[in-house]
Design a protein around this motif. Structure first.
Motif, PDB file in Angstrom:
ATOM      1  N   LEU A  63      59.120  56.991 -21.624  1.00 33.71           N
ATOM      2  CA  LEU A  63      59.540  56.616 -20.272  1.00 33.71           C
ATOM      3  C   LEU A  63      60.836  55.812 -20.388  1.00 33.71           C
ATOM      4  CD1 LEU A  63      58.839  56.351 -17.188  1.00 33.71           C
ATOM      5  CD2 LEU A  63      57.791  54.153 -17.779  1.00 33.71           C
ATOM      6  N   GLY A  64      61.912  56.360 -19.853  1.00 31.46           N
ATOM      7  CA  GLY A  64      63.169  55.640 -19.838  1.00 31.46           C
ATOM      8  C   GLY A  64      63.360  54.909 -18.513  1.00 31.46           C
ATOM      9  N   PHE A  65      64.052  53.776 -18.571  1.00 32.65           N
ATOM     10  CA  PHE A  65      64.270  53.027 -17.328  1.00 32.65           C
ATOM     11  C   PHE A  65      65.613  52.313 -17.371  1.00 32.65           C
ATOM     12  CE2 PHE A  65      62.425  49.855 -20.128  1.00 32.65           C
ATOM     13  CZ  PHE A  65      63.136  48.701 -19.841  1.00 32.65           C
ATOM     14  N   SER A  66      66.164  52.080 -16.204  1.00 37.79           N
ATOM     15  CA  SER A  66      67.366  51.252 -16.079  1.00 37.79           C
ATOM     16  C   SER A  66      67.355  50.599 -14.703  1.00 37.79           C
ATOM     17  CB  SER A  66      68.638  52.083 -16.266  1.00 37.79           C
ATOM     18  OG  SER A  66      68.787  53.027 -15.224  1.00 37.79           O
ATOM     19  N   TYR A  67      67.792  49.329 -14.669  1.00 42.75           N
ATOM     20  CA  TYR A  67      67.941  48.580 -13.423  1.00 42.75           C
ATOM     21  C   TYR A  67      69.434  48.429 -13.144  1.00 42.75           C
ATOM     22  CZ  TYR A  67      63.017  47.118 -13.690  1.00 42.75           C
ATOM     23  OH  TYR A  67      61.640  47.090 -13.736  1.00 42.75           O
ATOM     24  N   VAL A  68      69.882  48.932 -11.989  1.00 42.18           N
ATOM     25  CA  VAL A  68      71.299  48.917 -11.650  1.00 42.18           C
ATOM     26  C   VAL A  68      71.459  48.390 -10.226  1.00 42.18           C
ATOM     27  CG1 VAL A  68      73.402  50.308 -11.385  1.00 42.18           C
ATOM     28  CG2 VAL A  68      71.732  50.885 -13.172  1.00 42.18           C
ATOM     29  N   SER A  69      72.439  47.514 -10.040  1.00 38.91           N
ATOM     30  CA  SER A  69      72.806  47.040  -8.710  1.00 38.91           C
ATOM     31  C   SER A  69      74.300  47.235  -8.519  1.00 38.91           C
ATOM     32  CB  SER A  69      72.440  45.561  -8.541  1.00 38.91           C
ATOM     33  OG  SER A  69      73.360  44.733  -9.239  1.00 38.91           O
ATOM     34  N   GLU A  70      74.812  46.747  -7.416  1.00 37.63           N
ATOM     35  CA  GLU A  70      76.256  46.861  -7.186  1.00 37.63           C
ATOM     36  C   GLU A  70      77.047  46.040  -8.197  1.00 37.63           C
ATOM     37  OE1 GLU A  70      76.395  43.380  -3.729  1.00 37.63           O
ATOM     38  OE2 GLU A  70      76.745  45.483  -3.193  1.00 37.63           O
ATOM     39  N   GLU A  71      76.380  45.149  -8.900  1.00 35.73           N
ATOM     40  CA  GLU A  71      77.048  44.360  -9.928  1.00 35.73           C
ATOM     41  C   GLU A  71      77.099  45.065 -11.273  1.00 35.73           C
ATOM     42  OE1 GLU A  71      75.545  40.425 -10.267  1.00 35.73           O
ATOM     43  OE2 GLU A  71      75.689  39.990  -8.118  1.00 35.73           O
ATOM     44  N   GLY A  72      76.352  46.156 -11.417  1.00 36.96           N
ATOM     45  CA  GLY A  72      76.322  46.894 -12.671  1.00 36.96           C
ATOM     46  C   GLY A  72      74.911  47.028 -13.201  1.00 36.96           C
ATOM     47  N   THR A  73      74.805  47.396 -14.477  1.00 41.07           N
ATOM     48  CA  THR A  73      73.499  47.580 -15.108  1.00 41.07           C
ATOM     49  C   THR A  73      72.928  46.226 -15.526  1.00 41.07           C
ATOM     50  OG1 THR A  73      74.137  49.772 -15.935  1.00 41.07           O
ATOM     51  CG2 THR A  73      72.244  48.697 -16.988  1.00 41.07           C
ATOM     52  N   HIS A  74      71.676  46.004 -15.196  1.00 42.17           N
ATOM     53  CA  HIS A  74      71.001  44.743 -15.532  1.00 42.17           C
ATOM     54  C   HIS A  74      70.153  44.885 -16.796  1.00 42.17           C
ATOM     55  CE1 HIS A  74      71.963  42.567 -11.755  1.00 42.17           C
ATOM     56  NE2 HIS A  74      72.038  43.808 -11.281  1.00 42.17           N
ATOM     57  N   ALA A  75      69.444  45.985 -16.918  1.00 43.20           N
ATOM     58  CA  ALA A  75      68.581  46.182 -18.077  1.00 43.20           C
ATOM     59  C   ALA A  75      68.320  47.673 -18.246  1.00 43.20           C
ATOM     60  CB  ALA A  75      67.263  45.425 -17.911  1.00 43.20           C
ATOM     61  N   SER A  76      68.022  48.079 -19.470  1.00 39.42           N
ATOM     62  CA  SER A  76      67.682  49.480 -19.738  1.00 39.42           C
ATOM     63  C   SER A  76      66.879  49.546 -21.027  1.00 39.42           C
ATOM     64  CB  SER A  76      68.939  50.338 -19.855  1.00 39.42           C
ATOM     65  OG  SER A  76      69.752  49.892 -20.937  1.00 39.42           O
ATOM     66  N   GLY A  77      66.194  50.657 -21.234  1.00 42.25           N
ATOM     67  CA  GLY A  77      65.416  50.837 -22.432  1.00 42.25           C
ATOM     68  C   GLY A  77      64.458  51.995 -22.297  1.00 42.25           C
ATOM     69  N   SER A  78      63.645  52.177 -23.335  1.00 45.74           N
ATOM     70  CA  SER A  78      62.652  53.245 -23.351  1.00 45.74           C
ATOM     71  C   SER A  78      61.321  52.674 -23.816  1.00 45.74           C
ATOM     72  CB  SER A  78      63.076  54.381 -24.285  1.00 45.74           C
ATOM     73  OG  SER A  78      64.283  54.971 -23.843  1.00 45.74           O
ATOM     74  N   VAL A  79      60.254  53.162 -23.215  1.00 44.06           N
ATOM     75  CA  VAL A  79      58.908  52.772 -23.600  1.00 44.06           C
ATOM     76  C   VAL A  79      58.225  53.997 -24.182  1.00 44.06           C
ATOM     77  CG1 VAL A  79      56.779  51.645 -22.900  1.00 44.06           C
ATOM     78  CG2 VAL A  79      58.893  51.193 -21.642  1.00 44.06           C
ATOM     79  N   VAL A  80      57.758  53.892 -25.419  1.00 38.94           N
ATOM     80  CA  VAL A  80      57.145  55.019 -26.116  1.00 38.94           C
ATOM     81  C   VAL A  80      55.630  54.832 -26.092  1.00 38.94           C
ATOM     82  CG1 VAL A  80      57.047  56.332 -28.253  1.00 38.94           C
ATOM     83  CG2 VAL A  80      59.180  55.175 -27.594  1.00 38.94           C
ATOM     84  N   PHE A  81      54.941  55.903 -25.730  1.00 39.92           N
ATOM     85  CA  PHE A  81      53.479  55.870 -25.612  1.00 39.92           C
ATOM     86  C   PHE A  81      52.856  56.854 -26.597  1.00 39.92           C
ATOM     87  CE2 PHE A  81      55.178  54.502 -21.591  1.00 39.92           C
ATOM     88  CZ  PHE A  81      54.362  53.427 -21.231  1.00 39.92           C
ATOM     89  N   GLY A  82      51.626  56.567 -26.972  1.00 34.28           N
ATOM     90  CA  GLY A  82      50.848  57.489 -27.762  1.00 34.28           C
ATOM     91  C   GLY A  82      49.910  58.278 -26.879  1.00 34.28           C
ATOM     92  N   ALA A  83      49.499  59.427 -27.353  1.00 34.57           N
ATOM     93  CA  ALA A  83      48.565  60.240 -26.588  1.00 34.57           C
ATOM     94  C   ALA A  83      47.253  59.495 -26.432  1.00 34.57           C
ATOM     95  CB  ALA A  83      48.340  61.593 -27.273  1.00 34.57           C
TER      96      ALA A  83
END
Length: 564
Positions: free
Chosen positions: A540-560
């Motif tokens: 699961l990839g994610f990113s938080y973006v506002s008019e000020e730019g990117t705040h945070a991003s990353g990936s969460v890896v899960f097992g079956a």
């Protein structure tokens, strides 16, 4: 032990020239100085027409001189609890003159000739203290001198021997004499009993630790002060000098009571009562736990629902007075179980929720408003409001704009310490099947740990949620005081939680990859959370973006979920 003086004769009793009265800026002033002060104020009040005068002073000795001066001039006295604009707007039209820190204040006339002073009439002499009633309209509570004198005898019977056991005690206070508790304990009782009152309040714990060692000393204080005593100060001198510590204005927590006992060497004597009833009961937690014991001469009873009623000489007549307090009988005393009206205490200050609602509606930004107390160890106030068109205009400029505007309105009726911390704006107040708005339903609006997502896109492998990160979200509490920002761990938690609303994300977490926090997410921001799902890799990839730019991003890896 000094000669006891009834309040009617505190000034008029002849002799007693060597009787000390107060310590003012380090100098002990005796009864001649007090009588001279009363005469100067009597002359000032006698020179103005009308019967009603208002007093507001910081110095307790000057206050006592002005109070008895007004009484000996035949005036009825009003004691405002503060000098806020709304208080003065209500007070000034009802009085004929003012003294102290009030507009158009009179000055004493020390050069005026002294006149013979007769004992005061106990039922024709009196004052009014001001507080808030359950209707939201401020109450002016009249007290005849006879009632106040009766309370002096009650306090002396209950605690006089303790206070006088080590010789004449000096009486210190952290509370104001403008309210009934400080008036009785710091001003009137010392005058009647011949104890020296300290004219200046103790403003800081450092001052307390320094001055209370010059004993024997009595401290008149409140839970708000006792619970903030720092253990980093040297309290040894205070422990040696104190003979008693009194606390009133609200129940003292077990933790604060225990800490006060350790630091001050005395278990605080808590006094329970109200402006209407005067003192009702007392306890020391180290001895009595939660149980309150009635003061001498106080009769009490509780009805089937636990509503407390009292009968005493502190009241204007012999009738039973029904309070708004709920109690549970416990042996020869009772345990408090809360209040039945809409008065709450914030930092020992009585606050009318109804009065606050009326102030909010009067401002024109809310069509409906409910002020509620949120559950918890420390009472906190919150507002649920339905904005008007004008309120919507402010809200469109940002929630903080409307919040701050409403707080400014509320400063007309409450002190800053009692302002609501949290706000919710809704299209209409929630109701149940009976058309009523339950308190629990309103309180539930404030338990949010994440914003409600406004989904801009929801596809099989990608979703975008617009989030209004309002300042009332629970994760902001304590992170950090004064400079709140959204914790990184919360941002990850939101991404996973919202991701599970869109994609078949497994339950078993493995690791975080490429995690970056570039800009803080602050209260009041609007951010877009973009989520992507790679099912083959369970990422699961994610990113938080506002008019000020990117705040945070990353990936969460899960097992079956079926992996061992």
């Amino acid at each position: 032990m000094a000669e006891w003086l009834p309040l009617t004769e505190v000034v008029s009793r002849p002799g007693l020239a060597d009787r000390p009265v107060a310590r003012v800026r380090g100098a002990v002033l005796g009864r001649p100085a007090f009588v001279a002060g009363v005469q100067a104020w009597r002359a000032a009040f006698a020179a103005v027409p009308g019967e009603r005068v208002a007093l507001y002073f910081e110095d307790t000795f000057v206050f006592a001189c002005a109070l008895f001066g007004a009484w000996h001039a035949g005036k009825h006295v009003s004691l405002p609890g503060d000098t806020q604009a709304a208080t003065l707007a209500r007070l000034l039209p009802t009085v004929d003159a003012c003294a102290g820190d009030l507009p158009g204040a009179l000055l004493p006339r020390p050069d005026a000739p002294h006149v013979p002073l007769a004992p005061l009439d106990p039922w024709r002499t009196g004052l009014a203290v001001h507080t808030s009633g359950s209707s939201g309209e401020p109450l002016s509570i009249a007290k005849a001198l006879a009632q106040l004198d009766a309370e002096m005898h009650t306090l002396q019977a209950a605690f006089g021997a303790l206070l006088d056991a080590c010789g004449p005690a000096r009486v210190f206070a952290t509370v104001s004499h403008q309210h009934i508790y400080g008036l009785l304990f710091h001003a009137l009782w010392p005058l009647a009993a011949g104890r020296v009152l300290e004219a200046e309040r103790l403003p800081y714990p450092e001052t307390m630790a320094d001055q209370l060692g010059d004993g024997p000393a009595v401290l008149i204080t409140s839970p708000a002060h006792l619970k903030r005593l720092p253990d980093t100060l040297d309290w040894a001198a205070a422990r040696a000098g104190l003979v008693a510590v009194f606390s009133s204005g609200g129940p003292l927590s077990p933790e604060a009571a225990a800490s006060s006992l350790v630091l001050l060497g005395r278990s605080p004597i808590e006094v329970f009562g109200s402006s209407e009833t005067g003192g009702i009961a007392w306890r020391q937690r180290a001895v009595h736990g939660d149980r309150w014991t009635a003061l001498p001469g106080i009769q009490w009873r509780a009805d089937g629902d636990g509503h407390l009623a009292v009968q005493s000489g502190h009241l204007p007549d012999a009738h039973w007075y029904n309070t708004a307090d709920l109690v549970e009988p416990d042996g020869d005393g009772f345990v408090l179980r809360g209040r039945a009206d809409r008065i709450v205490k914030i930092e020992e200050k009585r606050v009318s929720l109804t009065a606050m609602e009326q102030a909010l509606l009067a401002g024109g930004d809310l069509a409906e408003a409910r002020v509620i107390a949120l559950p918890g160890d420390r009472p906190r106030l919150a507002v649920v409001g339905v904005p008007t068109a004008a309120g919507r205009v402010r809200l469109d400029q940002g929630k903080r704009v409307l919040n701050d505007h409403l707080r400014e309105q509320l400063l007309q009726v409450v002190e800053r310490v009692a302002l609501p911390r949290r706000f919710r704006y809704v299209d209409h107040l929630p109701t149940n099947a009976q058309g009523k708005t339950p308190l629990a339903t309103l309180q539930a609006l404030f338990r949010a740990t994440q914003p409600v997502p406004d989904w801009q896109l929801r596809e099989a492998l990608k979703a975008v949620a617009r989030l209004d990160v309002h300042a009332d979200l629970l994760p902001f509490e304590g992170h950090f005081p004064g400079t709140p920002l959204l914790p990184g761990v919360v941002q990850i938690d939101w991404a996973v939680d919202f991701g599970r609303q869109c994609f078949p994300v497994p339950r078993r977490f493995l690791r975080l990859d490429a995690l970056k926090f570039q800009r803080p997410v602050l209260p009041g921001m609007q951010v877009d959370l973009t989520l992507t799902w790679r099912p083959a890799d369970r990422v699961l990839g994610f990113s938080y973006v506002s008019e000020e730019g990117t705040h945070a991003s990353g990936s969460v890896v899960f097992g079956a979920d079926d992996d061992a």
